[in-house]
Design a protein around this motif. Structure first.
Motif, PDB file in Angstrom:
ATOM      1  N   GLU A  97       3.293   5.989  -5.703  1.00 30.93           N
ATOM      2  CA  GLU A  97       2.999   6.190  -7.119  1.00 30.93           C
ATOM      3  C   GLU A  97       1.950   7.289  -7.308  1.00 30.93           C
ATOM      4  O   GLU A  97       1.973   8.013  -8.302  1.00 30.93           O
ATOM      5  N   GLN A  98       1.050   7.404  -6.349  1.00 29.41           N
ATOM      6  CA  GLN A  98       0.033   8.472  -6.389  1.00 29.41           C
ATOM      7  C   GLN A  98       0.573   9.812  -5.882  1.00 29.41           C
ATOM      8  O   GLN A  98      -0.144  10.803  -5.892  1.00 29.41           O
ATOM      9  N   GLN A  99       1.820   9.805  -5.443  1.00 31.35           N
ATOM     10  CA  GLN A  99       2.470  10.976  -4.840  1.00 31.35           C
ATOM     11  C   GLN A  99       1.755  11.443  -3.566  1.00 31.35           C
ATOM     12  O   GLN A  99       1.790  12.617  -3.203  1.00 31.35           O
ATOM     13  N   GLU A 100       1.157  10.476  -2.882  1.00 29.85           N
ATOM     14  CA  GLU A 100       0.510  10.739  -1.590  1.00 29.85           C
ATOM     15  C   GLU A 100       1.544  10.492  -0.488  1.00 29.85           C
ATOM     16  O   GLU A 100       1.456   9.527   0.279  1.00 29.85           O
ATOM     17  N   TYR A 101       2.530  11.367  -0.425  1.00 34.26           N
ATOM     18  CA  TYR A 101       3.683  11.133   0.436  1.00 34.26           C
ATOM     19  C   TYR A 101       3.333  11.185   1.929  1.00 34.26           C
ATOM     20  O   TYR A 101       3.893  10.420   2.718  1.00 34.26           O
TER      21      TYR A 101
ATOM     22  N   ASP B 283       2.711   8.246   6.992  1.00 36.75           N
ATOM     23  CA  ASP B 283       1.941   7.861   8.184  1.00 36.75           C
ATOM     24  C   ASP B 283       1.979   6.342   8.394  1.00 36.75           C
ATOM     25  O   ASP B 283       2.130   5.868   9.525  1.00 36.75           O
ATOM     26  N   ILE B 284       1.843   5.582   7.284  1.00 38.88           N
ATOM     27  CA  ILE B 284       1.887   4.118   7.400  1.00 38.88           C
ATOM     28  C   ILE B 284       3.294   3.666   7.792  1.00 38.88           C
ATOM     29  O   ILE B 284       3.463   2.787   8.643  1.00 38.88           O
ATOM     30  N   CYS B 285       4.303   4.294   7.199  1.00 43.68           N
ATOM     31  CA  CYS B 285       5.689   3.963   7.556  1.00 43.68           C
ATOM     32  C   CYS B 285       5.922   4.153   9.053  1.00 43.68           C
ATOM     33  O   CYS B 285       6.528   3.297   9.719  1.00 43.68           O
ATOM     34  N   ASN B 286       5.443   5.265   9.580  1.00 42.24           N
ATOM     35  CA  ASN B 286       5.644   5.565  11.003  1.00 42.24           C
ATOM     36  C   ASN B 286       4.900   4.569  11.886  1.00 42.24           C
ATOM     37  O   ASN B 286       5.403   4.178  12.952  1.00 42.24           O
ATOM     38  N   GLU B 287       3.710   4.154  11.455  1.00 40.52           N
ATOM     39  CA  GLU B 287       2.956   3.152  12.223  1.00 40.52           C
ATOM     40  C   GLU B 287       3.734   1.840  12.286  1.00 40.52           C
ATOM     41  O   GLU B 287       3.801   1.200  13.348  1.00 40.52           O
ATOM     42  N   ILE B 288       4.303   1.432  11.162  1.00 44.90           N
ATOM     43  CA  ILE B 288       5.077   0.188  11.124  1.00 44.90           C
ATOM     44  C   ILE B 288       6.316   0.303  12.008  1.00 44.90           C
ATOM     45  O   ILE B 288       6.654  -0.623  12.760  1.00 44.90           O
TER      46      ILE B 288
ATOM     47  N   MET C 257      10.760  13.957   0.064  1.00 35.88           N
ATOM     48  CA  MET C 257       9.839  14.484  -0.938  1.00 35.88           C
ATOM     49  C   MET C 257       8.931  15.562  -0.358  1.00 35.88           C
ATOM     50  O   MET C 257       8.633  16.572  -1.008  1.00 35.88           O
ATOM     51  N   LEU C 258       8.495  15.385   0.893  1.00 37.58           N
ATOM     52  CA  LEU C 258       7.670  16.403   1.535  1.00 37.58           C
ATOM     53  C   LEU C 258       8.466  17.680   1.803  1.00 37.58           C
ATOM     54  O   LEU C 258       7.934  18.793   1.684  1.00 37.58           O
ATOM     55  N   ALA C 259       9.746  17.532   2.118  1.00 31.07           N
ATOM     56  CA  ALA C 259      10.602  18.699   2.332  1.00 31.07           C
ATOM     57  C   ALA C 259      10.793  19.466   1.046  1.00 31.07           C
ATOM     58  O   ALA C 259      10.805  20.710   1.021  1.00 31.07           O
ATOM     59  N   VAL C 260      10.946  18.746  -0.074  1.00 35.68           N
ATOM     60  CA  VAL C 260      11.104  19.387  -1.386  1.00 35.68           C
ATOM     61  C   VAL C 260       9.838  20.158  -1.760  1.00 35.68           C
ATOM     62  O   VAL C 260       9.898  21.276  -2.278  1.00 35.68           O
ATOM     63  N   LYS C 261       8.672  19.570  -1.449  1.00 32.68           N
ATOM     64  CA  LYS C 261       7.405  20.221  -1.775  1.00 32.68           C
ATOM     65  C   LYS C 261       7.191  21.511  -1.012  1.00 32.68           C
ATOM     66  O   LYS C 261       6.535  22.450  -1.487  1.00 32.68           O
ATOM     67  N   THR C 262       7.734  21.571   0.199  1.00 33.17           N
ATOM     68  CA  THR C 262       7.548  22.767   1.014  1.00 33.17           C
ATOM     69  C   THR C 262       8.665  23.779   0.744  1.00 33.17           C
ATOM     70  O   THR C 262       8.600  24.903   1.157  1.00 33.17           O
TER      71      THR C 262
ATOM     72  N   ARG D 109       0.832  -1.199   0.000  1.00 39.69           N
ATOM     73  CA  ARG D 109       0.000   0.000   0.000  1.00 39.69           C
ATOM     74  C   ARG D 109       0.875   1.262   0.000  1.00 39.69           C
ATOM     75  O   ARG D 109       0.534   2.253  -0.644  1.00 39.69           O
ATOM     76  N   ILE D 110       1.990   1.220   0.714  1.00 39.36           N
ATOM     77  CA  ILE D 110       2.923   2.349   0.708  1.00 39.36           C
ATOM     78  C   ILE D 110       3.421   2.606  -0.711  1.00 39.36           C
ATOM     79  O   ILE D 110       3.442   3.762  -1.173  1.00 39.36           O
TER      80      ILE D 110
END
Length: 254
Positions: A211-215, A220-225, A249-254, A205-206
């Motif tokens: 692929e959907q760029q839903e970083y 969030d799932i990575c942190n849960e694991i 990727m989130l840092a680049v977006k901001t 799922r990650i």
């Protein structure tokens, strides 16, 4: 010296044959309980479905001597058939182990034939123990542990179905994850990542969310694991790598 080399050769050949027998067990019981054939791999030899044809090629399975990849031919539900497909490998190893030991006693004591069949039988029984008793290491869970993981756990059964579908679709269609049916990646109610099946589905799922760029969702799932206890090391490492990627990727977006 010659006899020692011969015994090593017999052990090696017997192990390969037991891998073949094990995967054949998955294949036979899978076909009998509603699964479709996708590929059959032993070492780097692979028989696989290519369209409507059966082809032969070279491939290998990381961390395993063999694999029988199959696809559920039935719909996802809370009561999918899972026991016989997962148990089939160990059952075939048990039958072949008993058969080889029985054949061994036909030959005279001390003969190479008797030693060869005894070794083949013992290796078969070793496969039974290593796959038929629920076990998990740092990197993987065995067939019996997968069965145990699905007993009375509908999310684990759904995760197993989806992972089998995703693997089969990826092996036959060779498409981007965004081309896969999106419902296969919908969230499951149980986030108990100590369950290997639920965790490996979460990893898939990650990848889909990436692929959907839903970083953020993937992060969030990575942190849960990473926060969960008793997660297989392989999956924890995957989550850690994708965690770093998502943060970048989130840092680049901001």
């Amino acid at each position: 010296m010659f006899e020692s080399m011969l015994l090593i050769l017999i052990v090696g050949v017997s192990a390969i044959l037991q891998i073949l027998v094990h995967e054949a067990g998955h294949l036979v019981f899978g076909l009998a309980t509603g699964y479709r054939f996708i590929s059959f791999t032993v070492l780097n030899f692979r028989i696989y479905k290519h369209g409507k044809k059966i082809s032969v090629g070279k491939s290998s399975v990381a961390g395993a001597g063999g694999q029988c990849l199959m696809e559920p031919a039935f719909e996802e539900s809370n009561s999918i058939p899972y026991f016989w497909y997962n148990a089939g490998g160990a059952i075939f190893n048990l039958l072949s182990g008993i058969f080889c030991i029985g054949i061994a006693f036909i030959f005279s004591d001390g003969t190479m034939a008797r030693t060869s069949f005894l070794l083949a039988g013992i290796i078969g029984l070793f496969f039974v123990v290593s796959n038929g008793i629920p076990m998990r290491t740092r990197v993987a869970a065995n067939d019996a542990y997968n069965i145990l993981s699905m007993i009375s756990n509908s999310s684990a059964k759904r995760a197993f179905w989806r992972v089998m579908k995703i693997n089969a679709f990826g092996a036959t269609e060779k498409k981007n994850l965004l081309d896969f049916p999106q419902q296969w990646f919908s969230d499951l109610p149980d986030h108990n990542y100590s369950n290997p099946l639920i965790c490996v589905f979460a990893i898939d799922r990650i990848y889909f969310l990436l692929e959907q760029q839903e970083y953020q969702k993937a992060l969030d799932i990575c942190n849960e694991i990473l926060k969960a206890k008793a997660v297989l090391g392989t999956y924890k490492n995957e989550a850690l790598c994708e965690n770093h990627f998502c943060e970048m990727m989130l840092a680049v977006k901001t």
